[in-house]
Write a protein that holds these residues in place. Structure first.
Motif, PDB file in Angstrom:
ATOM      1  N   SER A 110       0.826  -1.211   0.000  1.00 50.28           N
ATOM      2  CA  SER A 110       0.000   0.000   0.000  1.00 50.28           C
ATOM      3  C   SER A 110       0.859   1.258   0.000  1.00 50.28           C
ATOM      4  CB  SER A 110      -0.929   0.011   1.227  1.00 50.28           C
ATOM      5  OG  SER A 110      -0.164  -0.044   2.422  1.00 50.28           O
ATOM      6  N   ILE A 111       2.098   1.112   0.506  1.00 52.08           N
ATOM      7  CA  ILE A 111       3.049   2.220   0.563  1.00 52.08           C
ATOM      8  C   ILE A 111       4.347   1.783  -0.118  1.00 52.08           C
ATOM      9  CG2 ILE A 111       4.391   3.774   2.029  1.00 52.08           C
ATOM     10  CD1 ILE A 111       1.452   4.367   2.123  1.00 52.08           C
ATOM     11  N   VAL A 112       4.885   2.656  -0.960  1.00 58.08           N
ATOM     12  CA  VAL A 112       6.168   2.381  -1.614  1.00 58.08           C
ATOM     13  C   VAL A 112       7.218   3.279  -0.969  1.00 58.08           C
ATOM     14  CG1 VAL A 112       7.420   2.371  -3.798  1.00 58.08           C
ATOM     15  CG2 VAL A 112       4.982   1.839  -3.760  1.00 58.08           C
ATOM     16  N   SER A 113       8.288   2.659  -0.426  1.00 57.65           N
ATOM     17  CA  SER A 113       9.304   3.414   0.310  1.00 57.65           C
ATOM     18  C   SER A 113      10.659   3.303  -0.369  1.00 57.65           C
ATOM     19  CB  SER A 113       9.408   2.891   1.752  1.00 57.65           C
ATOM     20  OG  SER A 113       8.175   3.046   2.434  1.00 57.65           O
ATOM     21  N   PHE A 114      11.424   4.370  -0.274  1.00 55.89           N
ATOM     22  CA  PHE A 114      12.766   4.407  -0.830  1.00 55.89           C
ATOM     23  C   PHE A 114      13.737   4.879   0.238  1.00 55.89           C
ATOM     24  CE2 PHE A 114       9.908   4.679  -4.350  1.00 55.89           C
ATOM     25  CZ  PHE A 114      10.490   3.907  -5.329  1.00 55.89           C
ATOM     26  N   TYR A 115      14.807   4.092   0.437  1.00 55.94           N
ATOM     27  CA  TYR A 115      15.851   4.371   1.411  1.00 55.94           C
ATOM     28  C   TYR A 115      15.281   4.559   2.808  1.00 55.94           C
ATOM     29  CZ  TYR A 115      18.730   5.074  -2.712  1.00 55.94           C
ATOM     30  OH  TYR A 115      19.391   4.915  -3.885  1.00 55.94           O
ATOM     31  N   ASP A 116      14.381   3.673   3.151  1.00 55.49           N
ATOM     32  CA  ASP A 116      13.783   3.740   4.482  1.00 55.49           C
ATOM     33  C   ASP A 116      14.752   3.215   5.535  1.00 55.49           C
ATOM     34  OD1 ASP A 116      11.768   4.271   6.286  1.00 55.49           O
ATOM     35  OD2 ASP A 116      10.994   2.227   6.198  1.00 55.49           O
ATOM     36  N   ASN A 117      15.589   2.244   5.129  1.00 53.52           N
ATOM     37  CA  ASN A 117      16.549   1.676   6.072  1.00 53.52           C
ATOM     38  C   ASN A 117      17.766   1.181   5.297  1.00 53.52           C
ATOM     39  OD1 ASN A 117      17.762   0.696   8.355  1.00 53.52           O
ATOM     40  ND2 ASN A 117      16.605  -1.215   8.378  1.00 53.52           N
ATOM     41  N   ILE A 118      18.747   2.043   5.093  1.00 51.85           N
ATOM     42  CA  ILE A 118      19.933   1.720   4.322  1.00 51.85           C
ATOM     43  C   ILE A 118      21.004   1.139   5.246  1.00 51.85           C
ATOM     44  CG2 ILE A 118      21.761   2.629   2.851  1.00 51.85           C
ATOM     45  CD1 ILE A 118      19.038   2.529   1.566  1.00 51.85           C
ATOM     46  N   SER A 119      21.542  -0.002   4.889  1.00 47.26           N
ATOM     47  CA  SER A 119      22.556  -0.655   5.715  1.00 47.26           C
ATOM     48  C   SER A 119      23.868   0.117   5.668  1.00 47.26           C
ATOM     49  CB  SER A 119      22.792  -2.084   5.231  1.00 47.26           C
ATOM     50  OG  SER A 119      23.387  -2.081   3.950  1.00 47.26           O
ATOM     51  N   CYS A 120      24.716  -0.144   6.680  1.00 47.80           N
ATOM     52  CA  CYS A 120      26.027   0.497   6.719  1.00 47.80           C
ATOM     53  C   CYS A 120      26.854   0.081   5.514  1.00 47.80           C
ATOM     54  CB  CYS A 120      26.738   0.121   8.014  1.00 47.80           C
ATOM     55  SG  CYS A 120      28.342   0.929   8.230  1.00 47.80           S
ATOM     56  N   GLN A 121      26.727  -1.177   5.103  1.00 51.51           N
ATOM     57  CA  GLN A 121      27.494  -1.652   3.963  1.00 51.51           C
ATOM     58  C   GLN A 121      27.160  -0.861   2.695  1.00 51.51           C
ATOM     59  OE1 GLN A 121      30.028  -4.144   3.752  1.00 51.51           O
ATOM     60  NE2 GLN A 121      30.170  -2.979   1.847  1.00 51.51           N
ATOM     61  N   ARG A 122      25.885  -0.563   2.491  1.00 49.43           N
ATOM     62  CA  ARG A 122      25.497   0.218   1.322  1.00 49.43           C
ATOM     63  C   ARG A 122      26.048   1.638   1.396  1.00 49.43           C
ATOM     64  NH1 ARG A 122      19.605   0.006  -0.975  1.00 49.43           N
ATOM     65  NH2 ARG A 122      20.775   1.221  -2.523  1.00 49.43           N
ATOM     66  N   LYS A 123      26.128   2.187   2.589  1.00 42.07           N
ATOM     67  CA  LYS A 123      26.710   3.524   2.740  1.00 42.07           C
ATOM     68  C   LYS A 123      28.202   3.496   2.408  1.00 42.07           C
ATOM     69  CE  LYS A 123      23.494   5.074   6.352  1.00 42.07           C
ATOM     70  NZ  LYS A 123      22.900   3.787   6.762  1.00 42.07           N
ATOM     71  N   ILE A 124      28.881   2.435   2.862  1.00 44.82           N
ATOM     72  CA  ILE A 124      30.309   2.303   2.560  1.00 44.82           C
ATOM     73  C   ILE A 124      30.514   2.178   1.053  1.00 44.82           C
ATOM     74  CG2 ILE A 124      32.306   0.763   2.772  1.00 44.82           C
ATOM     75  CD1 ILE A 124      31.361   0.114   5.606  1.00 44.82           C
ATOM     76  N   ASP A 125      29.730   1.316   0.415  1.00 44.67           N
ATOM     77  CA  ASP A 125      29.852   1.135  -1.037  1.00 44.67           C
ATOM     78  C   ASP A 125      29.579   2.436  -1.785  1.00 44.67           C
ATOM     79  OD1 ASP A 125      30.412  -1.522  -0.580  1.00 44.67           O
ATOM     80  OD2 ASP A 125      28.361  -2.221  -0.971  1.00 44.67           O
ATOM     81  N   TYR A 126      28.590   3.171  -1.316  1.00 48.94           N
ATOM     82  CA  TYR A 126      28.234   4.445  -1.950  1.00 48.94           C
ATOM     83  C   TYR A 126      29.380   5.448  -1.826  1.00 48.94           C
ATOM     84  CZ  TYR A 126      25.324   8.528  -3.064  1.00 48.94           C
ATOM     85  OH  TYR A 126      24.798   9.659  -3.630  1.00 48.94           O
ATOM     86  N   LEU A 127      30.025   5.472  -0.637  1.00 52.74           N
ATOM     87  CA  LEU A 127      31.155   6.372  -0.428  1.00 52.74           C
ATOM     88  C   LEU A 127      32.314   5.990  -1.339  1.00 52.74           C
ATOM     89  CD1 LEU A 127      32.537   8.652   1.180  1.00 52.74           C
ATOM     90  CD2 LEU A 127      33.262   6.907   2.822  1.00 52.74           C
ATOM     91  N   LEU A 128      32.633   4.688  -1.403  1.00 47.76           N
ATOM     92  CA  LEU A 128      33.735   4.228  -2.253  1.00 47.76           C
ATOM     93  C   LEU A 128      33.512   4.628  -3.707  1.00 47.76           C
ATOM     94  CD1 LEU A 128      34.339   0.628  -0.836  1.00 47.76           C
ATOM     95  CD2 LEU A 128      35.756   2.646  -0.475  1.00 47.76           C
ATOM     96  N   LYS A 129      32.281   4.470  -4.164  1.00 47.35           N
ATOM     97  CA  LYS A 129      31.974   4.794  -5.561  1.00 47.35           C
ATOM     98  C   LYS A 129      32.180   6.272  -5.846  1.00 47.35           C
ATOM     99  CE  LYS A 129      27.782   5.374  -6.910  1.00 47.35           C
ATOM    100  NZ  LYS A 129      26.345   5.175  -7.245  1.00 47.35           N
ATOM    101  N   ASN A 130      31.844   7.111  -4.901  1.00 49.80           N
ATOM    102  CA  ASN A 130      31.979   8.554  -5.123  1.00 49.80           C
ATOM    103  C   ASN A 130      33.416   9.048  -4.944  1.00 49.80           C
ATOM    104  OD1 ASN A 130      29.199  10.096  -5.451  1.00 49.80           O
ATOM    105  ND2 ASN A 130      28.822   8.363  -4.097  1.00 49.80           N
ATOM    106  N   ILE A 131      34.228   8.300  -4.206  1.00 50.00           N
ATOM    107  CA  ILE A 131      35.622   8.693  -4.027  1.00 50.00           C
ATOM    108  C   ILE A 131      36.483   8.207  -5.186  1.00 50.00           C
ATOM    109  CG2 ILE A 131      37.656   8.338  -2.549  1.00 50.00           C
ATOM    110  CD1 ILE A 131      35.869   8.401  -0.164  1.00 50.00           C
ATOM    111  N   ASP A 132      36.037   7.175  -5.899  1.00 51.38           N
ATOM    112  CA  ASP A 132      36.798   6.599  -7.017  1.00 51.38           C
ATOM    113  C   ASP A 132      37.342   7.650  -7.988  1.00 51.38           C
ATOM    114  OD1 ASP A 132      36.939   4.019  -6.295  1.00 51.38           O
ATOM    115  OD2 ASP A 132      35.466   3.253  -7.717  1.00 51.38           O
ATOM    116  N   PRO A 133      36.495   8.545  -8.519  1.00 53.65           N
ATOM    117  CA  PRO A 133      37.028   9.526  -9.481  1.00 53.65           C
ATOM    118  C   PRO A 133      38.070  10.459  -8.873  1.00 53.65           C
ATOM    119  CG  PRO A 133      34.734  10.001  -8.932  1.00 53.65           C
ATOM    120  CD  PRO A 133      35.038   8.663  -8.373  1.00 53.65           C
TER     121      PRO A 133
END
Length: 373
Positions: free
Chosen positions: A83-106
């Motif tokens: 009934s409800i569609v949620s986005f980034y309601d509960n992001i794991s620490c691992q996903r935050k780490i991966d996201y940081l690594l991806k943005n630091i790559d360049p």
């Protein structure tokens, strides 16, 4: 609070030939720290609004098959049970780490341009300073443990003179990043520093100091100053991306709904007429000038333009005439055509039955003009 640490060791390698004892030296930027956060900002939408928003991005559909198809495809992405569609309601620490690594790559990749080659000998001696060097850069990330990571940038460089002798050297710059994750506020805190480095200069024939690898620490500092103080998982932005992604996929399938198959020929239909073959041929020539015939005038063809859903099936009616006893003639009719398949309905929108229906219309026209008197 869960604490995670990740070690990113970044090696800038300028490949070496001659070797000397190398010392790990404190980086001029060892006192600098770049820090910030990776934050998840959740966003929730009612399913009814999500479905409506997707439909707003869907191209116009004008038949029941298409409407049913669109509904079913949306239901796959947004199940009826939600009934409800949620986005980034509960992001794991691992996903935050991966996201940081991806943005630091360049930023890490940009570090390779901070290492340069300087010639400290006369221009006419060896011409090394005029020789272009080749480079290859790559970034790899390896998980070393439950809470540590190694990210490595390799930049290989080689110089070659007229005798094809190579001169190589290398620099290694270590970057350490630590991150802490907090589940309660969906935030990760990171700190990045450059504690030390190693440089080994290439030997080009006049000693190791004849060619020096120089590190532009100001340029490296400027690159790391571009690190965001906050990296954000924005649920509303992700929702917008989701809408476009689903709509683009559905629109692509709608656009490519109809596809053509290999040319086919319908079954023959034979009719016998009480008309001599030369008389039929003469009438065809006078009344159906659009027909093409071969040299013996016993085979005639007529091409037509017939489109279904904007696709031309290019039907070609073939008429073959054969003499029979007692002045009669046998005529065999067939049609060559391009079949069209409806990929959404899973049926043929123009197939054998449609071709035969078209052929019957052609036979009727033929008989009215040639046979009937």
């Amino acid at each position: 609070m869960k604490r995670f640490s990740m070690l990113l060791i970044i090696l800038l390698v300028v490949t070496g030939c001659a070797t000397t004892n190398n010392a790990i030296t404190t980086s001029p930027l060892s006192g600098r720290v770049w820090e910030g956060t990776v934050v998840a900002k959740p966003y929730s939408v009612a399913r009814t609004k999500t479905v409506s928003d997707i439909n707003d991005h869907i191209n116009k559909v004008d038949d029941e098959y298409s409407r049913t198809f669109v509904t079913n495809e949306i239901n796959k992405e947004v199940p009826l049970s939600e009934s409800i569609v949620s986005f980034y309601d509960n992001i794991s620490c691992q996903r935050k780490i991966d996201y940081l690594l991806k943005n630091i790559d360049p930023i890490i990749k940009n570090m390779s341009s901070s290492v340069s080659y300087v010639a400290n000998f006369p221009v006419g001696v060896g011409a090394w300073e005029k020789r272009p060097f080749s480079t290859y850069n790559s970034v790899t990330t390896t998980k070393m443990g439950n809470d540590s990571y190694q990210q490595q940038l390799s930049s290989d460089m080689k110089w070659r003179n007229d005798t094809k002798r190579e001169a190589t050297g290398y620099a290694k710059i270590k970057v350490i990043s630590k991150i802490n994750c907090e589940d309660k506020n969906n935030t990760a805190y990171f700190k990045i520093s450059i504690p030390d480095y190693i440089v080994q200069n290439p030997e080009v024939g006049f000693g190791q100091n004849s060619a020096v690898l120089s590190i532009d620490w100001g340029k490296i500092e400027k690159s790391f100053d571009s690190i965001n103080k906050e990296y954000e998982f924005n649920g509303e932005q992700e929702y917008s991306t989701f809408l476009q992604k689903v709509a683009q996929r559905i629109n692509y399938q709608l656009k490519n709904r109809f596809s053509t198959l290999s040319r086919e020929t319908s079954k023959n239909e034979e009719h016998v007429y009480k008309i001599a073959i030369d008389v039929i041929s003469s009438r065809i020539q006078r009344k159906l000038e659009s027909y093409k015939f071969n040299t013996d005038r016993t085979r005639y063809e007529f091409s037509d333009n017939v489109a279904y859903h904007g696709i031309n099936v290019s039907p070609k009616t073939v008429v073959k005439i054969f003499p029979e006893e007692n002045g009669k003639s046998s005529i065999v009719f067939s049609v060559e055509y391009t079949p069209i398949r409806d990929n959404i309905a899973g049926t043929m929108t123009f197939g054998e039955d449609d071709a035969r229906k078209y052929l019957r219309g052609q036979i009727d026209n033929f008989e009215r003009l040639i046979v009937a008197r």
